[in-house]
Design a protein around this motif. Sequence first.
Motif, PDB file in Angstrom:
ATOM      1  N   SER A  59       0.936  -1.291  -0.136  1.00  0.00           N
ATOM      2  CA  SER A  59       0.035  -0.051   0.156  1.00  0.00           C
ATOM      3  C   SER A  59       0.724   1.425   0.153  1.00  0.00           C
ATOM      4  CB  SER A  59      -0.894   0.061   1.204  1.00  0.00           C
ATOM      5  OG  SER A  59      -1.867  -1.281   1.016  1.00  0.00           O
ATOM      6  N   ARG A  60       1.784   1.086   0.747  1.00  0.00           N
ATOM      7  CA  ARG A  60       3.080   2.475   0.864  1.00  0.00           C
ATOM      8  C   ARG A  60       3.689   2.642  -0.448  1.00  0.00           C
ATOM      9  NH1 ARG A  60       4.333   0.443   6.016  1.00  0.00           N
ATOM     10  NH2 ARG A  60       6.473  -0.539   5.279  1.00  0.00           N
ATOM     11  N   ILE A  61       3.911   1.578  -1.201  1.00  0.00           N
ATOM     12  CA  ILE A  61       4.612   1.908  -2.509  1.00  0.00           C
ATOM     13  C   ILE A  61       3.576   2.247  -3.365  1.00  0.00           C
ATOM     14  CG2 ILE A  61       5.562   0.609  -4.450  1.00  0.00           C
ATOM     15  CD1 ILE A  61       6.803  -1.139  -2.436  1.00  0.00           C
ATOM     16  N   LEU A  62       2.192   1.726  -3.358  1.00  0.00           N
ATOM     17  CA  LEU A  62       1.083   2.370  -4.481  1.00  0.00           C
ATOM     18  C   LEU A  62       0.826   3.841  -4.277  1.00  0.00           C
ATOM     19  CD1 LEU A  62      -1.703  -0.573  -4.317  1.00  0.00           C
ATOM     20  CD2 LEU A  62       0.059   0.132  -6.371  1.00  0.00           C
ATOM     21  N   LYS A  63       0.971   4.149  -3.039  1.00  0.00           N
ATOM     22  CA  LYS A  63       0.953   5.658  -2.585  1.00  0.00           C
ATOM     23  C   LYS A  63       1.976   6.427  -3.226  1.00  0.00           C
ATOM     24  CE  LYS A  63      -0.553   8.755   0.965  1.00  0.00           C
ATOM     25  NZ  LYS A  63       0.345  10.049   0.874  1.00  0.00           N
ATOM     26  N   ARG A  64       2.951   6.043  -2.919  1.00  0.00           N
ATOM     27  CA  ARG A  64       4.457   6.782  -3.282  1.00  0.00           C
ATOM     28  C   ARG A  64       4.328   6.994  -4.822  1.00  0.00           C
ATOM     29  NH1 ARG A  64       7.858   3.905  -0.896  1.00  0.00           N
ATOM     30  NH2 ARG A  64       8.867   2.727  -2.733  1.00  0.00           N
ATOM     31  N   LEU A  65       4.035   5.688  -5.664  1.00  0.00           N
ATOM     32  CA  LEU A  65       3.971   5.657  -6.943  1.00  0.00           C
ATOM     33  C   LEU A  65       2.835   6.827  -7.286  1.00  0.00           C
ATOM     34  CD1 LEU A  65       4.559   2.105  -8.064  1.00  0.00           C
ATOM     35  CD2 LEU A  65       6.344   4.172  -7.808  1.00  0.00           C
ATOM     36  N   SER A  66       1.810   6.751  -6.731  1.00  0.00           N
ATOM     37  CA  SER A  66       0.767   7.738  -6.994  1.00  0.00           C
ATOM     38  C   SER A  66       1.388   9.166  -6.734  1.00  0.00           C
ATOM     39  CB  SER A  66      -0.507   7.220  -6.231  1.00  0.00           C
ATOM     40  OG  SER A  66      -0.986   6.021  -6.681  1.00  0.00           O
ATOM     41  N   ASP A  67       1.906   9.488  -5.780  1.00  0.00           N
ATOM     42  CA  ASP A  67       2.256  10.985  -5.236  1.00  0.00           C
ATOM     43  C   ASP A  67       3.017  11.393  -6.487  1.00  0.00           C
ATOM     44  OD1 ASP A  67       0.670  10.753  -3.142  1.00  0.00           O
ATOM     45  OD2 ASP A  67       2.277  10.320  -1.668  1.00  0.00           O
ATOM     46  N   GLN A  68       4.079  10.183  -6.952  1.00  0.00           N
ATOM     47  CA  GLN A  68       4.714  10.644  -7.919  1.00  0.00           C
ATOM     48  C   GLN A  68       4.425  10.766  -9.447  1.00  0.00           C
ATOM     49  OE1 GLN A  68       7.904   7.792  -7.531  1.00  0.00           O
ATOM     50  NE2 GLN A  68       8.730   8.635  -5.819  1.00  0.00           N
ATOM     51  N   LYS A  69       2.968  10.598  -9.691  1.00  0.00           N
ATOM     52  CA  LYS A  69       2.354  10.679 -10.798  1.00  0.00           C
ATOM     53  C   LYS A  69       2.720   9.637 -11.744  1.00  0.00           C
ATOM     54  CE  LYS A  69       0.279  14.414  -8.999  1.00  0.00           C
ATOM     55  NZ  LYS A  69      -1.022  14.220  -8.329  1.00  0.00           N
ATOM     56  N   LEU A  70       3.176   8.499 -11.104  1.00  0.00           N
ATOM     57  CA  LEU A  70       3.534   7.400 -12.136  1.00  0.00           C
ATOM     58  C   LEU A  70       2.144   6.401 -12.457  1.00  0.00           C
ATOM     59  CD1 LEU A  70       6.843   6.468 -10.411  1.00  0.00           C
ATOM     60  CD2 LEU A  70       6.586   7.916 -12.451  1.00  0.00           C
ATOM     61  N   ILE A  71       1.242   6.483 -11.418  1.00  0.00           N
ATOM     62  CA  ILE A  71       0.232   5.564 -11.391  1.00  0.00           C
ATOM     63  C   ILE A  71      -1.306   6.271 -10.968  1.00  0.00           C
ATOM     64  CG2 ILE A  71       1.407   3.382 -11.508  1.00  0.00           C
ATOM     65  CD1 ILE A  71       0.596   3.007  -8.721  1.00  0.00           C
ATOM     66  N   SER A  72      -2.240   5.779 -11.288  1.00  0.00           N
ATOM     67  CA  SER A  72      -3.358   6.277 -10.429  1.00  0.00           C
ATOM     68  C   SER A  72      -4.023   4.850  -9.903  1.00  0.00           C
ATOM     69  CB  SER A  72      -4.320   7.093 -11.340  1.00  0.00           C
ATOM     70  OG  SER A  72      -5.418   7.495 -10.904  1.00  0.00           O
ATOM     71  N   VAL A  73      -4.517   4.995  -8.877  1.00  0.00           N
ATOM     72  CA  VAL A  73      -4.920   3.660  -8.407  1.00  0.00           C
ATOM     73  C   VAL A  73      -6.516   3.713  -8.141  1.00  0.00           C
ATOM     74  CG1 VAL A  73      -4.899   2.035  -6.459  1.00  0.00           C
ATOM     75  CG2 VAL A  73      -2.763   3.095  -7.187  1.00  0.00           C
ATOM     76  N   HIS A  74      -7.230   2.656  -9.002  1.00  0.00           N
ATOM     77  CA  HIS A  74      -8.538   2.639  -8.743  1.00  0.00           C
ATOM     78  C   HIS A  74      -8.923   1.166  -8.163  1.00  0.00           C
ATOM     79  CE1 HIS A  74      -9.025   6.275 -11.196  1.00  0.00           C
ATOM     80  NE2 HIS A  74      -7.774   5.680 -11.713  1.00  0.00           N
TER      81      HIS A  74
END
Length: 230
Positions: free
Chosen positions: A195-210
């Motif tokens: 979950s932390r990695i997903l959030k970090r990648l989202s914060d970096q605008k690399l991914i968007s989680v749905h």
Amino acid sequence: MKLDNKTLTLLHRSPLFRAIAPSQFNELIDSSKPHFLDEGEFLFRQSDPLEEVYFCVEGSIKLFRLTPNGDEKIIDIIPPGNSFAEAVMFMGGQRYPVYAVALRPTFVVGINAAQYLDMLRSSSELCINMMGLMSRRMHWLLNEVDRLTLHNATFRLASYLLEMRDCNKDEHRVCLNAPKHVIASRLSIKPETFSRILKRLSDQKLISVHDQYIELLDEAGLETIVRTEI
């Protein structure tokens, strides 16, 4: 139950059946068994007699083993369009070495293993086709061992997303064929770390989680993560 044309087309395109003559294909289909599974329902358990190999038409199947202390170790997640259990058959195994359970409502077709082996013995073209399938599986397993033992969790997740993108018709979106905690276990990542990695990648605008998919916003950035770790 008679299989519909869509299912028959999927089966015929599979490496399991691509080199089989139409008459042999029809024989296998006539003796095949459809299995409709509810979420959480077992298709087979470890040590059950190996009688069928399977092709996943809809849904997804989790293959796992239990450690001596009872923990679950996920071996693979089988999405639609893929076969499984054939490697055990080719190795002469008599029993399934893993558990197979549906992650959601799932439809798989069971193919008679003994009948398939008889056809394999009579067709060199089919044998060559299956050697290709097994070689690709072996290559994938070697890469998987490398990914799970030599690289960090961020690399494993970025690599997984790019790999799933390559298998998806929409190459900018990864459909989640299993709950996030199951994918985390498959990648040997603790759920909280996942979950932390997903959030970090989202914060970096690399991914968007749905809920049902992950959109890849910056594929070049994910590829950089993988290249840097390698």
